[in-house]
Design a protein around this motif. Structure first.
Motif, PDB file in Angstrom:
ATOM      1  N   ARG A  17       1.016   9.456  -5.670  1.00 33.65           N
ATOM      2  CA  ARG A  17       1.426  10.817  -5.303  1.00 33.65           C
ATOM      3  C   ARG A  17       2.389  11.395  -6.331  1.00 33.65           C
ATOM      4  NH1 ARG A  17       1.537  14.063  -0.690  1.00 33.65           N
ATOM      5  NH2 ARG A  17       3.408  15.327  -0.514  1.00 33.65           N
ATOM      6  N   GLY A  28       0.734   4.119  -2.899  1.00 32.83           N
ATOM      7  CA  GLY A  28       0.537   5.507  -2.506  1.00 32.83           C
ATOM      8  C   GLY A  28       1.639   6.418  -3.017  1.00 32.83           C
ATOM      9  N   SER A  29       2.876   5.933  -3.009  1.00 32.67           N
ATOM     10  CA  SER A  29       3.990   6.737  -3.523  1.00 32.67           C
ATOM     11  C   SER A  29       3.857   6.952  -5.026  1.00 32.67           C
ATOM     12  CB  SER A  29       5.325   6.058  -3.226  1.00 32.67           C
ATOM     13  OG  SER A  29       5.535   5.964  -1.847  1.00 32.67           O
ATOM     14  N   PHE A  32       0.817  -1.209   0.000  1.00 31.60           N
ATOM     15  CA  PHE A  32       0.000   0.000   0.000  1.00 31.60           C
ATOM     16  C   PHE A  32       0.857   1.268   0.000  1.00 31.60           C
ATOM     17  CE2 PHE A  32      -3.294  -2.948   1.584  1.00 31.60           C
ATOM     18  CZ  PHE A  32      -4.212  -2.732   0.573  1.00 31.60           C
ATOM     19  N   MET A  33       2.014   1.224   0.639  1.00 33.19           N
ATOM     20  CA  MET A  33       2.887   2.395   0.637  1.00 33.19           C
ATOM     21  C   MET A  33       3.478   2.618  -0.754  1.00 33.19           C
ATOM     22  SD  MET A  33       4.077   4.588   2.864  1.00 33.19           S
ATOM     23  CE  MET A  33       5.463   5.610   3.239  1.00 33.19           C
TER      24      MET A  33
END
Length: 111
Positions: free
Chosen positions: A78, A74-75, A70-71
């Motif tokens: 973004r 998300g990166s 998930f990180m």
């Protein structure tokens, strides 16, 4: 061979690089959180039939993989920007355009 672009300036990391960086950061945080929660659960409920190390490893691996996934997503989200936002950012960062007044046109009033 195409010519090199002139004065492009320093380039930042690509989307894939940021995806990998997000996965590494998320995986590290997830493993640490998995270690904490796994240790607490082993103390509270016991290790079960798998033993302490295998149970703790399952907590750490599951938490690290989930949070890292998930990180990284998300990166990447973004990092992705619309052309309108990129143009607005570039317009905000450029030097201001100020017109100089000609001295023969502007004369203050004498009072």
């Amino acid at each position: 061979m195409p010519p090199m672009p002139a004065n492009r300036g320093p380039q930042g990391p690509s989307t894939v690089d940021k995806l990998k960086m997000g996965a590494m950061m998320g995986g590290t945080v997830g493993v640490i959180i998995g270690f904490i929660f796994g240790t607490v659960n082993i103390f509270r409920y016991g290790a079960g039939t798998n033993g302490i190390m295998r149970t703790l490893g399952q907590y750490m691996l599951g938490s690290g993989a989930t949070f890292g996934f998930f990180m990284s997503i998300g990166s990447a989200i973004r990092t992705d920007a619309s052309p309108v936002a990129v143009e607005a950012f570039a317009r905000a960062q450029r030097r201001p355009f100020i017109m100089n007044q000609r001295p023969d046109v502007y004369r203050p009033r004498n009072r």
